[in-house]
Design a protein around this motif. Structure first.
Motif, PDB file in Angstrom:
ATOM      1  N   ARG A 162       0.807  -1.218   0.000  1.00  0.00           N
ATOM      2  CA  ARG A 162       0.000   0.000   0.000  1.00  0.00           C
ATOM      3  C   ARG A 162       0.842   1.272   0.000  1.00  0.00           C
ATOM      4  O   ARG A 162       0.334   2.348  -0.337  1.00  0.00           O
TER       5      ARG A 162
ATOM      6  N   GLU B 192      -7.117   3.074  -2.240  1.00  0.00           N
ATOM      7  CA  GLU B 192      -7.556   1.700  -1.999  1.00  0.00           C
ATOM      8  C   GLU B 192      -7.991   0.997  -3.278  1.00  0.00           C
ATOM      9  O   GLU B 192      -7.903  -0.229  -3.383  1.00  0.00           O
TER      10      GLU B 192
ATOM     11  N   MET C 183      -6.011  -1.747  -5.305  1.00  0.00           N
ATOM     12  CA  MET C 183      -5.817  -3.055  -4.686  1.00  0.00           C
ATOM     13  C   MET C 183      -6.962  -4.014  -4.977  1.00  0.00           C
ATOM     14  O   MET C 183      -6.826  -5.224  -4.783  1.00  0.00           O
TER      15      MET C 183
ATOM     16  N   GLY D  88      -0.589  -5.152   0.679  1.00  0.00           N
ATOM     17  CA  GLY D  88      -1.538  -4.620  -0.290  1.00  0.00           C
ATOM     18  C   GLY D  88      -1.355  -5.246  -1.656  1.00  0.00           C
ATOM     19  O   GLY D  88      -2.333  -5.499  -2.377  1.00  0.00           O
TER      20      GLY D  88
ATOM     21  N   GLN E 222      -3.072  -8.487  -1.695  1.00  0.00           N
ATOM     22  CA  GLN E 222      -4.501  -8.338  -1.985  1.00  0.00           C
ATOM     23  C   GLN E 222      -4.744  -8.242  -3.487  1.00  0.00           C
ATOM     24  O   GLN E 222      -5.683  -8.849  -4.018  1.00  0.00           O
TER      25      GLN E 222
ATOM     26  N   ASP F 217      -6.038  -4.311   8.041  1.00  0.00           N
ATOM     27  CA  ASP F 217      -7.439  -3.948   7.819  1.00  0.00           C
ATOM     28  C   ASP F 217      -8.245  -4.392   9.041  1.00  0.00           C
ATOM     29  O   ASP F 217      -8.341  -5.583   9.335  1.00  0.00           O
TER      30      ASP F 217
END
Length: 291
Positions: free
Chosen positions: A11, A65, A68, A111, A114, A223
């Protein structure tokens, strides 16, 4: 050149750091990785436009976000981050450009993990290559390391005492929505049924890497939404629960590899340069299987 490694950053969008980790892992793999091509794509976010010098007008950027989860870019065109990966994989698989390439490994941590986990489930280019693979053409493998959450294919989630039970969506409606579930998925993933997406994911050559010490339920980058908490208290437990979930749904048909990396927490460099990480990326000497 027989292998290409596409390593997706976390991220923080620090592709340079991940590229150095890929270089270290390649060196550790020795002759097995000789000549391997390393690619560390950079997914930009809207805040990056405010950096010194700004961004070129044709540079894709997403919400912090959105990239991702395969969502569309906010500018300059609504292109999914998964479409960008498809384009990269397609270029690497082009035998006119890379005639000897036999394997494309798409890997990510945190991230980036993901990204790769959802992309593995929905990748249109991986489907196309598997369907139309020419003799000697490249195959695609996936490596998912320490993501905060996973894409589930049904409303069931792990229970504290073991087993799985359907969620109470009234208390956490987002838990079964994309990127945690299949509802309200983005356009890139909307063209197939949930059953088709699950079957595609199950068919992938995929390795899960879980840091044995990635157990902090209060990690600042974890998260902590109710949708993610429904999957387990920390990344390690969420990963093991997800593997149990797929095994419970599919039995012997679930053939993904699960590796627990001893002594490593939430550390991308530690994960990919460990013996388990080097094995996953370069098919080198095996590391111990998960308990």
């Amino acid at each position: 050149m027989r292998r290409a490694i596409v390593l997706v950053h976390g991220r923080l969008r620090n592709a340079d750091v991940y590229f150095r980790s890929a270089e270290t892992a390649r060196a550790a793999a020795g002759e097995q990785a000789a000549g391997a091509l390393l690619v560390a794509p950079q997914f930009l976010a809207d805040p990056d436009a405010d950096l010194a010098g700004g961004l070129p007008p044709d540079a894709l950027r997403w919400t912090p976000e959105g990239w991702m989860g395969g969502e569309a870019a906010t500018a300059p065109a609504p292109i999914s981050s998964f479409e960008a990966l498809d384009a990269l994989v397609a270029r690497l698989a082009d035998r006119r450009l890379f005639p000897n390439l036999a394997e494309i490994v798409v890997a990510g941590h945190s991230g980036g993990g993901q990204v790769v986990q959802r992309y593995a489930a929905t990748s249109q280019e991986a489907d196309a290559l598997a369907k139309d693979r020419a003799p000697g053409g490249a195959v695609v493998r996936f490596v998912v390391a320490n993501p905060s959450s996973y894409l589930y294919f049904s409303p069931e989630r792990p229970m504290a005492g073991g087993g799985f039970a359907a969620l109470d969506l009234a208390t956490c409606p987002r838990a079964d929505r994309w990127k945690y579930g299949l509802a309200d998925r983005p356009p890139y993933a909307a063209g197939r049924s949930g059953a088709e997406i699950e079957a595609a994911y199950l068919s992938r050559d995929l390795t899960m890497l879980l840091g044995a010490e990635d157990r902090n339920p209060n990690h600042p980058a974890l998260d902590k939404s109710c949708a993610a908490e429904a999957q387990g208290p920390n990344r390690m437990e969420r990963g093991l629960a997800y593997a149990r979930y797929l095994a419970a749904r599919h039995g012997a048909a679930f053939r993904h590899v699960v590796r627990v990396v001893p002594g490593v927490g939430h550390d991308g460099d530690g994960m990919f340069t460990s013996p388990c990480g080097v094995e996953a990326l370069f098919a080198s000497e095996p590391c111990p299987a998960a308990p």
